[in-house]
Design a protein around this motif. Sequence first.
Motif, PDB file in Angstrom:
ATOM      1  N   PRO A  90       0.810  -1.224   0.000  1.00 39.27           N
ATOM      2  CA  PRO A  90       0.000   0.000   0.000  1.00 39.27           C
ATOM      3  C   PRO A  90       0.841   1.272   0.000  1.00 39.27           C
ATOM      4  O   PRO A  90       0.535   2.238  -0.703  1.00 39.27           O
ATOM      5  CB  PRO A  90      -0.806  -0.116   1.294  1.00 39.27           C
ATOM      6  N   GLU A  91       1.925   1.269   0.804  1.00 34.52           N
ATOM      7  CA  GLU A  91       2.744   2.475   0.955  1.00 34.52           C
ATOM      8  C   GLU A  91       3.341   2.903  -0.381  1.00 34.52           C
ATOM      9  O   GLU A  91       3.493   4.101  -0.641  1.00 34.52           O
ATOM     10  CB  GLU A  91       3.870   2.240   1.970  1.00 34.52           C
ATOM     11  N   SER A  92       3.699   1.930  -1.235  1.00 37.46           N
ATOM     12  CA  SER A  92       4.289   2.331  -2.519  1.00 37.46           C
ATOM     13  C   SER A  92       3.214   2.971  -3.396  1.00 37.46           C
ATOM     14  O   SER A  92       3.511   3.808  -4.258  1.00 37.46           O
ATOM     15  CB  SER A  92       4.988   1.156  -3.208  1.00 37.46           C
ATOM     16  N   HIS A 277      -1.478  11.051  10.390  1.00 41.05           N
ATOM     17  CA  HIS A 277      -1.337   9.705  10.942  1.00 41.05           C
ATOM     18  C   HIS A 277      -1.606   8.643   9.892  1.00 41.05           C
ATOM     19  O   HIS A 277      -2.027   8.938   8.776  1.00 41.05           O
ATOM     20  CB  HIS A 277      -2.287   9.539  12.140  1.00 41.05           C
ATOM     21  N   GLY A 278      -1.361   7.386  10.306  1.00 41.24           N
ATOM     22  CA  GLY A 278      -1.603   6.269   9.401  1.00 41.24           C
ATOM     23  C   GLY A 278      -2.985   5.681   9.578  1.00 41.24           C
ATOM     24  O   GLY A 278      -3.901   6.352  10.093  1.00 41.24           O
ATOM     25  N   SER A 279      -3.126   4.418   9.164  1.00 37.77           N
ATOM     26  CA  SER A 279      -4.455   3.800   9.101  1.00 37.77           C
ATOM     27  C   SER A 279      -4.876   3.169  10.425  1.00 37.77           C
ATOM     28  O   SER A 279      -5.943   2.566  10.494  1.00 37.77           O
ATOM     29  CB  SER A 279      -4.462   2.741   8.004  1.00 37.77           C
ATOM     30  N   ALA A 280      -4.027   3.280  11.455  1.00 36.30           N
ATOM     31  CA  ALA A 280      -4.342   2.810  12.815  1.00 36.30           C
ATOM     32  C   ALA A 280      -5.093   1.481  12.830  1.00 36.30           C
ATOM     33  O   ALA A 280      -6.214   1.403  13.344  1.00 36.30           O
ATOM     34  CB  ALA A 280      -5.132   3.887  13.569  1.00 36.30           C
ATOM     35  N   PRO A 281      -4.486   0.420  12.294  1.00 34.11           N
ATOM     36  CA  PRO A 281      -5.209  -0.861  12.238  1.00 34.11           C
ATOM     37  C   PRO A 281      -5.640  -1.351  13.619  1.00 34.11           C
ATOM     38  O   PRO A 281      -6.647  -2.071  13.732  1.00 34.11           O
ATOM     39  CB  PRO A 281      -4.191  -1.835  11.629  1.00 34.11           C
ATOM     40  N   ASP A 282      -4.918  -0.922  14.665  1.00 33.40           N
ATOM     41  CA  ASP A 282      -5.254  -1.386  16.023  1.00 33.40           C
ATOM     42  C   ASP A 282      -6.623  -0.915  16.494  1.00 33.40           C
ATOM     43  O   ASP A 282      -7.213  -1.521  17.388  1.00 33.40           O
ATOM     44  CB  ASP A 282      -4.156  -0.967  17.030  1.00 33.40           C
ATOM     45  N   ILE A 283      -7.144   0.164  15.916  1.00 32.07           N
ATOM     46  CA  ILE A 283      -8.467   0.651  16.368  1.00 32.07           C
ATOM     47  C   ILE A 283      -9.486   0.712  15.216  1.00 32.07           C
ATOM     48  O   ILE A 283     -10.585   1.216  15.400  1.00 32.07           O
ATOM     49  CB  ILE A 283      -8.363   2.044  17.036  1.00 32.07           C
TER      50      ILE A 283
HETATM   51  P1  NAD Z   1      -0.552   5.080  12.852  1.00 34.61           P
HETATM   52  O1  NAD Z   1      -0.456   6.530  12.696  1.00 34.61           O
HETATM   53  O2  NAD Z   1      -1.547   4.386  11.992  1.00 34.61           O
HETATM   54  O3  NAD Z   1      -0.856   4.701  14.382  1.00 34.61           O
HETATM   55  C1  NAD Z   1       0.010   5.035  15.444  1.00 34.61           C
HETATM   56  C2  NAD Z   1      -0.796   5.060  16.766  1.00 34.61           C
HETATM   57  O4  NAD Z   1      -1.625   6.224  16.782  1.00 34.61           O
HETATM   58  C3  NAD Z   1      -1.738   3.873  16.913  1.00 34.61           C
HETATM   59  O5  NAD Z   1      -1.792   3.488  18.259  1.00 34.61           O
HETATM   60  C4  NAD Z   1      -3.082   4.411  16.489  1.00 34.61           C
HETATM   61  O6  NAD Z   1      -4.184   3.775  17.085  1.00 34.61           O
HETATM   62  C5  NAD Z   1      -2.989   5.881  16.898  1.00 34.61           C
HETATM   63  N1  NAD Z   1      -3.769   6.729  15.996  1.00 34.61           N
HETATM   64  C6  NAD Z   1      -3.434   7.099  14.738  1.00 34.61           C
HETATM   65  N2  NAD Z   1      -4.405   7.868  14.211  1.00 34.61           N
HETATM   66  C7  NAD Z   1      -5.361   7.990  15.141  1.00 34.61           C
HETATM   67  C8  NAD Z   1      -6.616   8.660  15.188  1.00 34.61           C
HETATM   68  N3  NAD Z   1      -7.085   9.373  14.143  1.00 34.61           N
HETATM   69  N4  NAD Z   1      -7.356   8.570  16.312  1.00 34.61           N
HETATM   70  C9  NAD Z   1      -6.908   7.887  17.385  1.00 34.61           C
HETATM   71  N5  NAD Z   1      -5.712   7.241  17.404  1.00 34.61           N
HETATM   72  C10 NAD Z   1      -4.957   7.272  16.293  1.00 34.61           C
HETATM   73  O7  NAD Z   1       0.920   4.493  12.579  1.00 34.61           O
HETATM   74  P2  NAD Z   1       1.428   2.977  12.503  1.00 34.61           P
HETATM   75  O8  NAD Z   1       0.717   2.140  13.517  1.00 34.61           O
HETATM   76  O9  NAD Z   1       2.892   3.064  12.504  1.00 34.61           O
HETATM   77  O10 NAD Z   1       1.013   2.471  11.060  1.00 34.61           O
HETATM   78  C11 NAD Z   1      -0.171   1.729  10.781  1.00 34.61           C
HETATM   79  C12 NAD Z   1      -0.311   1.570   9.271  1.00 34.61           C
HETATM   80  O11 NAD Z   1      -0.490   2.851   8.676  1.00 34.61           O
HETATM   81  C13 NAD Z   1       0.935   0.956   8.601  1.00 34.61           C
HETATM   82  O12 NAD Z   1       0.508   0.070   7.604  1.00 34.61           O
HETATM   83  C14 NAD Z   1       1.640   2.158   8.000  1.00 34.61           C
HETATM   84  O13 NAD Z   1       2.405   1.829   6.865  1.00 34.61           O
HETATM   85  C15 NAD Z   1       0.456   3.022   7.617  1.00 34.61           C
HETATM   86  N6  NAD Z   1       0.748   4.447   7.512  1.00 34.61           N
HETATM   87  C16 NAD Z   1       0.063   5.123   6.559  1.00 34.61           C
HETATM   88  C17 NAD Z   1       0.231   6.492   6.440  1.00 34.61           C
HETATM   89  C18 NAD Z   1      -0.582   7.195   5.402  1.00 34.61           C
HETATM   90  O14 NAD Z   1      -1.482   6.613   4.839  1.00 34.61           O
HETATM   91  N7  NAD Z   1      -0.327   8.465   5.135  1.00 34.61           N
HETATM   92  C19 NAD Z   1       1.086   7.182   7.303  1.00 34.61           C
HETATM   93  C20 NAD Z   1       1.740   6.467   8.321  1.00 34.61           C
HETATM   94  C21 NAD Z   1       1.558   5.097   8.413  1.00 34.61           C
END
Ligand code: NAD
Length: 357
Positions: A90-92, A277-283
């Motif tokens: 996805p990142e690419s 931020h990224g896609s926050a898969p954890d939530i």
């Molecule tokens: P992340 O920013 O997705 O999450 C980091 C932490 O911040 C997590 O605990 C998450 O739950 C929390 N968080 C992020 N956004 C939030 C929100 N809107 N509300 C509440 N909590 C939030 O970064 P990561 O975990 O390192 O990456 C997860 C995925 O996202 C990876 O696949 C990564 O490659 C991708 N990613 C995508 C982008 C983008 O699309 N621009 C940027 C960074 C990471």
Amino acid sequence: MGKIYKIGIIKGDGIGPEIVDEAINVLDATASKFGFEIQYEEFLLGGAAIDETGIPLPPETIAGVKRQDAVLFGAIGGPKWDNLERHLRPESGLLGLRKEMGTFANLRPAIVYDELVNASTLKENVVSGVDIMVVRELTGGIYFGEPREYGQDKAYNTMVYTRDEIKRIAKVAFDIAMKRDKRVCSVDKANVLEVSQLWREVVEEVAQDYTEVELTHMYVDNAAMQLIRNPKQFDVMVTGNIFGDILSDAASMLSGSIGLLPSASTGSKVGLYEPIHGSAPDIAGQGIANPIATIASAAMMLRYELNEEEAANSIEDAIKKALSDGYRTGDISAFDAKEIVSCSEMGSIIANNISKS
Ligand code: NAD
């Protein structure tokens, strides 16, 4: 009949669809309030595109976004696609989209909201009133430099910048500084890297056209330290792709939550507006994500791309009101919350604030 804007929508993966839906609600409220119309067209990117088409950046997306006035984007990526070959991940797709759109300037504000000054891990007197604009070069540097190679015993990438690439990003930074506090800090590693030596020379040259702006230089390691030690010293920071990636994430933590901060990728005909931020898969899928970063990205889109300054201000005021009324999503719930709300509730509260204002 008011103006009609064409906005491309890329929801992406993880929390992407949830947060973008709320930004659309808010944009709709803004459009009816200020008498313009928005026509949305949706495109695939990242994991969602891989699942549907087998590749992260389908040609329809590349062609489609170029027909828009601006593009609003959520986030991509997630563990489901982590084991694919690098060029199929996805990142690419996102790196490719930015390159295709030619959005070479990434504007990442780091603002500390008064209501959330306690959300920062730093002391209130260090962060209160922080208002920094990080201008990150987005389509060059080590993320794109050739040659690059992975081998099991040796791997390398190349950090490369041309004079023109440095000049155009420096101009963006100086232009923004002219509308702010007229201070630019250029961040590099000129004591070690030849590419930074050129960066510094070219930024100095560009500065000659902006005599009102004070220019300083800082090595990236010191800049990281200074951001934590005394962030208020910065107005506009301009730097290359990888340094800006790291520094803007560090700067984002000044505000306490990564879920609050927007970004704009500009410099070409069509700009890309997205949370940092990224896609926050954890939530993902739980309805608890904070949509404010994406909603604030929509405000930047109105300001920088569509020239709807009043509408942009109204979104920013509506966000501040939601926060000062004590509404918090989970990520910021520890800070003076009167009520903890879901992602969609936060979107509706902000949209209502606009309609009622
Ligand atoms: P992340 O920013 O997705 O999450 C980091 C932490 O911040 C997590 O605990 C998450 O739950 C929390 N968080 C992020 N956004 C939030 C929100 N809107 N509300 C509440 N909590 C939030 O970064 P990561 O975990 O390192 O990456 C997860 C995925 O996202 C990876 O696949 C990564 O490659 C991708 N990613 C995508 C982008 C983008 O699309 N621009 C940027 C960074 C990471």
